[in-house]
Design a protein around this motif. Structure first.
Motif, PDB file in Angstrom:
ATOM      1  N   ARG A  74       0.830  -1.207   0.000  1.00 10.18           N
ATOM      2  CA  ARG A  74       0.000   0.000   0.000  1.00 10.18           C
ATOM      3  C   ARG A  74       0.866   1.260   0.000  1.00 10.18           C
ATOM      4  NH1 ARG A  74      -5.396  -1.067   1.120  1.00 10.18           N
ATOM      5  NH2 ARG A  74      -5.839  -3.193   1.869  1.00 10.18           N
ATOM      6  N   ALA A  75       1.934   1.254   0.798  1.00 10.27           N
ATOM      7  CA  ALA A  75       2.827   2.410   0.842  1.00 10.27           C
ATOM      8  C   ALA A  75       3.514   2.611  -0.502  1.00 10.27           C
ATOM      9  CB  ALA A  75       3.859   2.228   1.952  1.00 10.27           C
ATOM     10  N   HIS A  76       3.966   1.529  -1.108  1.00 13.30           N
ATOM     11  CA  HIS A  76       4.625   1.613  -2.420  1.00 13.30           C
ATOM     12  C   HIS A  76       3.671   2.155  -3.479  1.00 13.30           C
ATOM     13  CE1 HIS A  76       7.006   0.554  -5.918  1.00 13.30           C
ATOM     14  NE2 HIS A  76       6.004  -0.191  -6.365  1.00 13.30           N
ATOM     15  N   ARG A  77       2.472   1.629  -3.509  1.00 12.25           N
ATOM     16  CA  ARG A  77       1.505   2.070  -4.525  1.00 12.25           C
ATOM     17  C   ARG A  77       1.022   3.492  -4.286  1.00 12.25           C
ATOM     18  NH1 ARG A  77      -1.679  -3.780  -4.784  1.00 12.25           N
ATOM     19  NH2 ARG A  77      -0.198  -4.751  -6.245  1.00 12.25           N
ATOM     20  N   ASP A  78       1.261   3.981  -3.084  1.00  9.55           N
ATOM     21  CA  ASP A  78       0.903   5.362  -2.771  1.00  9.55           C
ATOM     22  C   ASP A  78       2.040   6.329  -3.096  1.00  9.55           C
ATOM     23  OD1 ASP A  78      -1.109   7.109  -1.882  1.00  9.55           O
ATOM     24  OD2 ASP A  78      -0.260   7.199   0.136  1.00  9.55           O
ATOM     25  N   GLY A 130      -3.160   1.621  18.410  1.00 11.05           N
ATOM     26  CA  GLY A 130      -4.120   1.356  19.459  1.00 11.05           C
ATOM     27  C   GLY A 130      -5.371   2.209  19.367  1.00 11.05           C
ATOM     28  N   TYR A 131      -5.298   3.322  18.659  1.00 14.53           N
ATOM     29  CA  TYR A 131      -6.480   4.167  18.465  1.00 14.53           C
ATOM     30  C   TYR A 131      -7.637   3.370  17.874  1.00 14.53           C
ATOM     31  CZ  TYR A 131      -9.480   7.833  16.546  1.00 14.53           C
ATOM     32  OH  TYR A 131     -10.557   8.622  16.218  1.00 14.53           O
ATOM     33  N   TYR A 132      -7.306   2.315  17.122  1.00 13.37           N
ATOM     34  CA  TYR A 132      -8.332   1.560  16.412  1.00 13.37           C
ATOM     35  C   TYR A 132      -8.882   0.367  17.201  1.00 13.37           C
ATOM     36  CZ  TYR A 132      -6.672   4.452  12.649  1.00 13.37           C
ATOM     37  OH  TYR A 132      -6.328   5.534  11.893  1.00 13.37           O
ATOM     38  N   TYR A 133      -8.254   0.058  18.358  1.00 10.80           N
ATOM     39  CA  TYR A 133      -8.767  -1.109  19.079  1.00 10.80           C
ATOM     40  C   TYR A 133      -8.598  -1.095  20.595  1.00 10.80           C
ATOM     41  CZ  TYR A 133      -3.989  -2.949  19.609  1.00 10.80           C
ATOM     42  OH  TYR A 133      -2.672  -3.115  19.943  1.00 10.80           O
ATOM     43  N   PHE A 134      -7.814  -0.200  21.157  1.00  9.24           N
ATOM     44  CA  PHE A 134      -7.574  -0.225  22.606  1.00  9.24           C
ATOM     45  C   PHE A 134      -8.875  -0.198  23.401  1.00  9.24           C
ATOM     46  CE2 PHE A 134      -2.958   1.607  22.945  1.00  9.24           C
ATOM     47  CZ  PHE A 134      -2.464   0.406  22.486  1.00  9.24           C
ATOM     48  N   HIS A 135      -9.868   0.560  22.941  1.00 18.11           N
ATOM     49  CA  HIS A 135     -11.119   0.709  23.691  1.00 18.11           C
ATOM     50  C   HIS A 135     -11.898  -0.596  23.777  1.00 18.11           C
ATOM     51  CE1 HIS A 135     -11.616   1.624  19.459  1.00 18.11           C
ATOM     52  NE2 HIS A 135     -12.925   1.490  19.532  1.00 18.11           N
ATOM     53  N   TYR A 136     -11.636  -1.526  22.852  1.00 18.55           N
ATOM     54  CA  TYR A 136     -12.294  -2.825  22.918  1.00 18.55           C
ATOM     55  C   TYR A 136     -11.680  -3.724  23.990  1.00 18.55           C
ATOM     56  CZ  TYR A 136     -14.409  -1.531  18.455  1.00 18.55           C
ATOM     57  OH  TYR A 136     -15.111  -0.893  17.460  1.00 18.55           O
ATOM     58  N   LEU A 137     -10.517  -3.341  24.470  1.00 17.41           N
ATOM     59  CA  LEU A 137      -9.814  -4.117  25.488  1.00 17.41           C
ATOM     60  C   LEU A 137      -9.788  -3.405  26.835  1.00 17.41           C
ATOM     61  CD1 LEU A 137      -6.777  -5.271  23.293  1.00 17.41           C
ATOM     62  CD2 LEU A 137      -8.885  -6.535  23.796  1.00 17.41           C
ATOM     63  N   GLY A 138     -10.637  -2.390  26.978  1.00 15.74           N
ATOM     64  CA  GLY A 138     -10.708  -1.662  28.234  1.00 15.74           C
ATOM     65  C   GLY A 138      -9.571  -0.688  28.431  1.00 15.74           C
ATOM     66  N   GLU A 161      -3.225   4.994   9.781  1.00 11.48           N
ATOM     67  CA  GLU A 161      -4.531   5.101   9.131  1.00 11.48           C
ATOM     68  C   GLU A 161      -4.523   4.562   7.707  1.00 11.48           C
ATOM     69  OE1 GLU A 161      -7.891   8.432   7.807  1.00 11.48           O
ATOM     70  OE2 GLU A 161      -6.040   9.071   8.795  1.00 11.48           O
ATOM     71  N   LYS A 162      -3.519   4.973   6.914  1.00  9.25           N
ATOM     72  CA  LYS A 162      -3.523   4.655   5.494  1.00  9.25           C
ATOM     73  C   LYS A 162      -2.968   3.278   5.178  1.00  9.25           C
ATOM     74  CE  LYS A 162      -2.648   7.840   2.470  1.00  9.25           C
ATOM     75  NZ  LYS A 162      -1.994   8.905   1.672  1.00  9.25           N
ATOM     76  N   TYR A 163      -2.016   2.810   5.979  1.00  7.67           N
ATOM     77  CA  TYR A 163      -1.305   1.592   5.613  1.00  7.67           C
ATOM     78  C   TYR A 163      -1.418   0.466   6.643  1.00  7.67           C
ATOM     79  CZ  TYR A 163       0.723   5.312   2.782  1.00  7.67           C
ATOM     80  OH  TYR A 163       0.892   6.396   1.967  1.00  7.67           O
ATOM     81  N   ASP A 164      -1.177   0.757   7.915  1.00  5.62           N
ATOM     82  CA  ASP A 164      -1.075  -0.308   8.916  1.00  5.62           C
ATOM     83  C   ASP A 164      -2.445  -0.885   9.276  1.00  5.62           C
ATOM     84  OD1 ASP A 164      -0.082  -2.062  10.768  1.00  5.62           O
ATOM     85  OD2 ASP A 164       0.784  -0.554  12.088  1.00  5.62           O
ATOM     86  N   GLN A 165      -3.352  -0.071   9.788  1.00  2.00           N
ATOM     87  CA  GLN A 165      -4.643  -0.603  10.241  1.00  2.00           C
ATOM     88  C   GLN A 165      -5.488  -1.119   9.078  1.00  2.00           C
ATOM     89  OE1 GLN A 165      -8.022   0.560   9.974  1.00  2.00           O
ATOM     90  NE2 GLN A 165      -7.474   2.137   8.458  1.00  2.00           N
ATOM     91  N   ALA A 166      -5.181  -0.693   7.871  1.00  2.28           N
ATOM     92  CA  ALA A 166      -5.980  -1.072   6.701  1.00  2.28           C
ATOM     93  C   ALA A 166      -5.492  -2.362   6.037  1.00  2.28           C
ATOM     94  CB  ALA A 166      -5.970   0.066   5.676  1.00  2.28           C
ATOM     95  N   SER A 167      -4.446  -2.977   6.558  1.00  5.55           N
ATOM     96  CA  SER A 167      -3.766  -4.063   5.836  1.00  5.55           C
ATOM     97  C   SER A 167      -4.019  -5.439   6.429  1.00  5.55           C
ATOM     98  CB  SER A 167      -2.263  -3.763   5.783  1.00  5.55           C
ATOM     99  OG  SER A 167      -2.020  -2.625   4.974  1.00  5.55           O
ATOM    100  N   PHE A 168      -5.295  -5.773   6.556  1.00  8.51           N
ATOM    101  CA  PHE A 168      -5.683  -7.097   7.049  1.00  8.51           C
ATOM    102  C   PHE A 168      -6.703  -7.739   6.111  1.00  8.51           C
ATOM    103  CE2 PHE A 168      -4.232  -4.677  10.712  1.00  8.51           C
ATOM    104  CZ  PHE A 168      -3.372  -5.567  11.335  1.00  8.51           C
TER     105      PHE A 168
END
Length: 206
Positions: A74-78, A130-138, A161-168
């Protein structure tokens, strides 16, 4: 087949000291020469370790190697430069050894070869992710806010936002590791700076 250490590591000649206080000029020139040979193979060792992530899902939709490839793709294509792409590829390489601090391991490996900004992104991406999932773990998803005034805050947030959390995405057409190998070799062949590195390389064979 059993292989002795001399054959495996190529160190037929060795320094004579048993403590560094006994070292001589000749000893350290020999070690510097060996260092040069050893350092040249850093990219190969890093890539071999990255391959250990293959098949390790940890509950995620894709294995850790696929996540790494997807992030780098994703980073390369960007349009990111090679150093950025290599950072994206290696950002989770510490997962196998540092279950509790994998960003620190990846950042330490990359530090000699990338800018201060890229090193900071790698070192802190875990908290920003962690912004994308910490709250699910308290946990507090806004832990990254402690860095709000840091000059690289936005760059790290953007990486996540653009590369890490989106790459699953199991259906994403990631580029293969072989595509990135030349980039890793170019980025990790020569450190950007460092007095010890300069001194040792001065005595290393060309």
């Amino acid at each position: 087949m059993n292989v002795d250490n001399d054959t495996l590591h190529g160190a037929a000649e060795r320094a004579k000291f048993t403590a560094m206080t006994e070292g001589t000029q000749e000893d350290w020139q020999l070690i510097a020469r060996e260092f040069g040979q050893h350092a040249r193979h850093t990219p190969e060792r890093v890539l071999a370790h990255l391959r250990l992530l293959e098949g390790d899902h940890g509950g995620f939709p894709v294995c850790r190697l696929e996540h790494s490839l997807q992030t780098a793709t994703r980073a390369h294509r960007d349009g990111r430069d090679e150093a950025y792409v290599v950072m994206a590829l290696l950002h989770d390489i510490g997962d196998t050894l540092g279950a509790y601090n994998h960003p620190d391991i990846a950042a330490a490996i990359l530090k000699p070869f990338v800018s201060e900004e890229l090193h900071w992104i790698c070192q802190n991406h875990g908290m920003f992710q962690g912004y994308y999932y910490f709250h699910y773990l308290g946990m507090d998803r806004d832990q990254r806010e402690q860095f709000r005034d840091h000059p690289h805050f936005d760059a790290c947030a953007e990486f996540c936002e653009k590369y890490d959390q989106a790459s699953f995405d199991p259906d994403y057409d990631s580029l293969p590791l072989e595509f990135f190998e030349p980039m890793v070799e170019r980025v990790m062949t020569k450190p950007l700076s460092g007095p010890v590195k300069d001194a040792l390389e001065e005595h290393a064979p060309a």
